[in-house]
Design a protein around this motif. Structure first.
Motif, PDB file in Angstrom:
ATOM      1  N   ASP A  87       7.471   0.306  -3.402  1.00 21.07           N
ATOM      2  CA  ASP A  87       6.926   0.047  -2.067  1.00 21.07           C
ATOM      3  C   ASP A  87       6.461   1.301  -1.341  1.00 21.07           C
ATOM      4  N   GLU A  88       7.298   2.358  -1.366  1.00 17.18           N
ATOM      5  CA  GLU A  88       7.006   3.515  -0.519  1.00 17.18           C
ATOM      6  C   GLU A  88       6.077   4.533  -1.172  1.00 17.18           C
ATOM      7  N   VAL A  89       5.667   4.288  -2.408  1.00 20.21           N
ATOM      8  CA  VAL A  89       4.721   5.220  -3.043  1.00 20.21           C
ATOM      9  C   VAL A  89       3.491   4.421  -3.491  1.00 20.21           C
ATOM     10  N   CYS A  90       3.515   3.882  -4.693  1.00 18.65           N
ATOM     11  CA  CYS A  90       2.301   3.277  -5.272  1.00 18.65           C
ATOM     12  C   CYS A  90       1.834   2.013  -4.553  1.00 18.65           C
ATOM     13  N   LEU A 138       0.463   3.281  -0.957  1.00 21.45           N
ATOM     14  CA  LEU A 138      -0.744   4.104  -1.011  1.00 21.45           C
ATOM     15  C   LEU A 138      -1.927   3.370  -1.629  1.00 21.45           C
ATOM     16  N   ASN A 139      -1.675   2.534  -2.610  1.00 20.57           N
ATOM     17  CA  ASN A 139      -2.792   1.792  -3.216  1.00 20.57           C
ATOM     18  C   ASN A 139      -3.220   0.615  -2.355  1.00 20.57           C
ATOM     19  N   ALA A 140      -2.296   0.018  -1.601  1.00 19.93           N
ATOM     20  CA  ALA A 140      -2.699  -1.009  -0.621  1.00 19.93           C
ATOM     21  C   ALA A 140      -3.660  -0.374   0.386  1.00 19.93           C
ATOM     22  N   LEU A 141      -3.319   0.825   0.872  1.00 15.95           N
ATOM     23  CA  LEU A 141      -4.217   1.520   1.804  1.00 15.95           C
ATOM     24  C   LEU A 141      -5.550   1.842   1.130  1.00 15.95           C
ATOM     25  N   THR A 191       7.663  -7.022  -5.016  1.00 18.35           N
ATOM     26  CA  THR A 191       7.582  -5.563  -4.994  1.00 18.35           C
ATOM     27  C   THR A 191       8.994  -5.053  -4.724  1.00 18.35           C
ATOM     28  N   ALA A 192       9.238  -3.794  -5.054  1.00 18.42           N
ATOM     29  CA  ALA A 192      10.561  -3.211  -4.816  1.00 18.42           C
ATOM     30  C   ALA A 192      10.399  -1.725  -4.514  1.00 18.42           C
ATOM     31  N   PRO A 193      11.348  -1.163  -3.743  1.00 17.03           N
ATOM     32  CA  PRO A 193      11.295   0.262  -3.423  1.00 17.03           C
ATOM     33  C   PRO A 193      12.208   1.084  -4.331  1.00 17.03           C
ATOM     34  N   PHE A 194      12.098   2.396  -4.235  1.00 18.14           N
ATOM     35  CA  PHE A 194      13.174   3.275  -4.705  1.00 18.14           C
ATOM     36  C   PHE A 194      14.266   3.241  -3.636  1.00 18.14           C
ATOM     37  N   LYS A 235      10.818  -0.437   3.429  1.00 16.64           N
ATOM     38  CA  LYS A 235      10.538  -1.299   4.598  1.00 16.64           C
ATOM     39  C   LYS A 235       9.523  -0.640   5.524  1.00 16.64           C
ATOM     40  N   LYS A 236       9.733   0.643   5.763  1.00 15.38           N
ATOM     41  CA  LYS A 236       8.834   1.396   6.650  1.00 15.38           C
ATOM     42  C   LYS A 236       7.413   1.422   6.075  1.00 15.38           C
ATOM     43  N   ALA A 237       7.299   1.652   4.761  1.00 18.22           N
ATOM     44  CA  ALA A 237       5.979   1.721   4.109  1.00 18.22           C
ATOM     45  C   ALA A 237       5.254   0.375   4.182  1.00 18.22           C
ATOM     46  N   LEU A 238       5.980  -0.725   3.934  1.00 19.34           N
ATOM     47  CA  LEU A 238       5.342  -2.043   3.992  1.00 19.34           C
ATOM     48  C   LEU A 238       4.926  -2.388   5.416  1.00 19.34           C
ATOM     49  N   LYS A 239       5.744  -1.980   6.372  1.00 23.08           N
ATOM     50  CA  LYS A 239       5.398  -2.218   7.789  1.00 23.08           C
ATOM     51  C   LYS A 239       4.105  -1.471   8.137  1.00 23.08           C
ATOM     52  N   GLU A 240       3.987  -0.239   7.648  1.00 24.41           N
ATOM     53  CA  GLU A 240       2.775   0.547   7.912  1.00 24.41           C
ATOM     54  C   GLU A 240       1.553  -0.085   7.234  1.00 24.41           C
ATOM     55  N   ALA A 241       1.725  -0.533   5.969  1.00 24.00           N
ATOM     56  CA  ALA A 241       0.609  -1.183   5.258  1.00 24.00           C
ATOM     57  C   ALA A 241       0.166  -2.431   6.017  1.00 24.00           C
TER      58      ALA A 241
END
Length: 199
Positions: free
Chosen positions: A95-98, A101-104, A120-123, A129-135
């Motif tokens: 979630d917080e990397v690929c 960033l690829n959704a963006l 999807t899953a995070p490390f 959660k923060k990354a998905l909220k931003e996407a």
């Protein structure tokens, strides 16, 4: 003007990212950059693949990426333009990397971009959660399923050589090395893909 296609994106669901230990052709291997929750999304993604391949004839393409940003492989933009893809449904790691960033990357290029919840899953859960909220704030839609009219499945997967920028930088351990079992798509998803109707 041809038919616009919807694509299911499966990001980095390879042995090195999913399994602490796995067996391949009678030998045991250790995963190299394991996302702790990676195993939990294998079956949900395999179920989406089965749904897609049972609904219609689906094209399958695997594009390797040598960087967390899949768009650094120029083949990706060429392939999605050639196929006429205009909407993507993202699944996979992490979630917080690929995924983020690829959704963006898809959003910036004008694609309707969906992230399939539960697939999807995070490390790190908090960072994820923060990354998905931003996407989502940038325009990615969070959905719980894929439509019946997926026309393409794109496997976007890390595949490195010793000369890879990511490996040479030392920021990440060698992982998903070309020609190794660690770079193979995990078996449940591979098996689901094998059920695909051929054109």
């Amino acid at each position: 003007m041809g038919e616009k296609l919807k694509a299911l994106i499966i990001m980095d669901m390879t042995n090195d990212f999913v399994f602490e230990k796995y067996e391949h052709e009678g030998e045991e291997y250790e995963g190299k950059l394991v996302a702790p929750l990676g195993k939990s999304i294998m079956e949900p993604i395999a179920a989406l693949v089965r749904k897609a391949v049972n609904s219609r004839t689906v094209s399958l393409f695997r594009l390797s990426k040598d960087h967390y940003d899949a768009f650094t492989n120029p083949e990706l933009e060429l392939k999605i333009a050639e196929l006429g893809i205009d909407e993507v449904f993202m699944t996979g790691l992490v979630d917080e990397v690929c995924i983020h960033l690829n959704a963006l990357g898809f959003l910036e290029r004008g694609f309707r971009t969906n992230i399939v919840k539960g697939c999807t899953a995070p490390f790190d859960p908090e960072k994820g959660k923060k990354a998905l909220k931003e996407a989502s704030a940038c325009g990615a839609k969070m959905v719980y399923d894929i439509p019946d009219d997926i026309g393409v499945i794109l496997l976007l997967e890390d595949e490195h050589t010793e000369d890879s920028e990511e490996i040479k930088s030392g920021s990440w351990p060698p992982h998903a090395m070309k020609g190794t079992p660690g770079a193979l798509t995990v078996k449940p998803i591979r098996e689901a893909l094998e059920g695909r109707k051929q054109k």
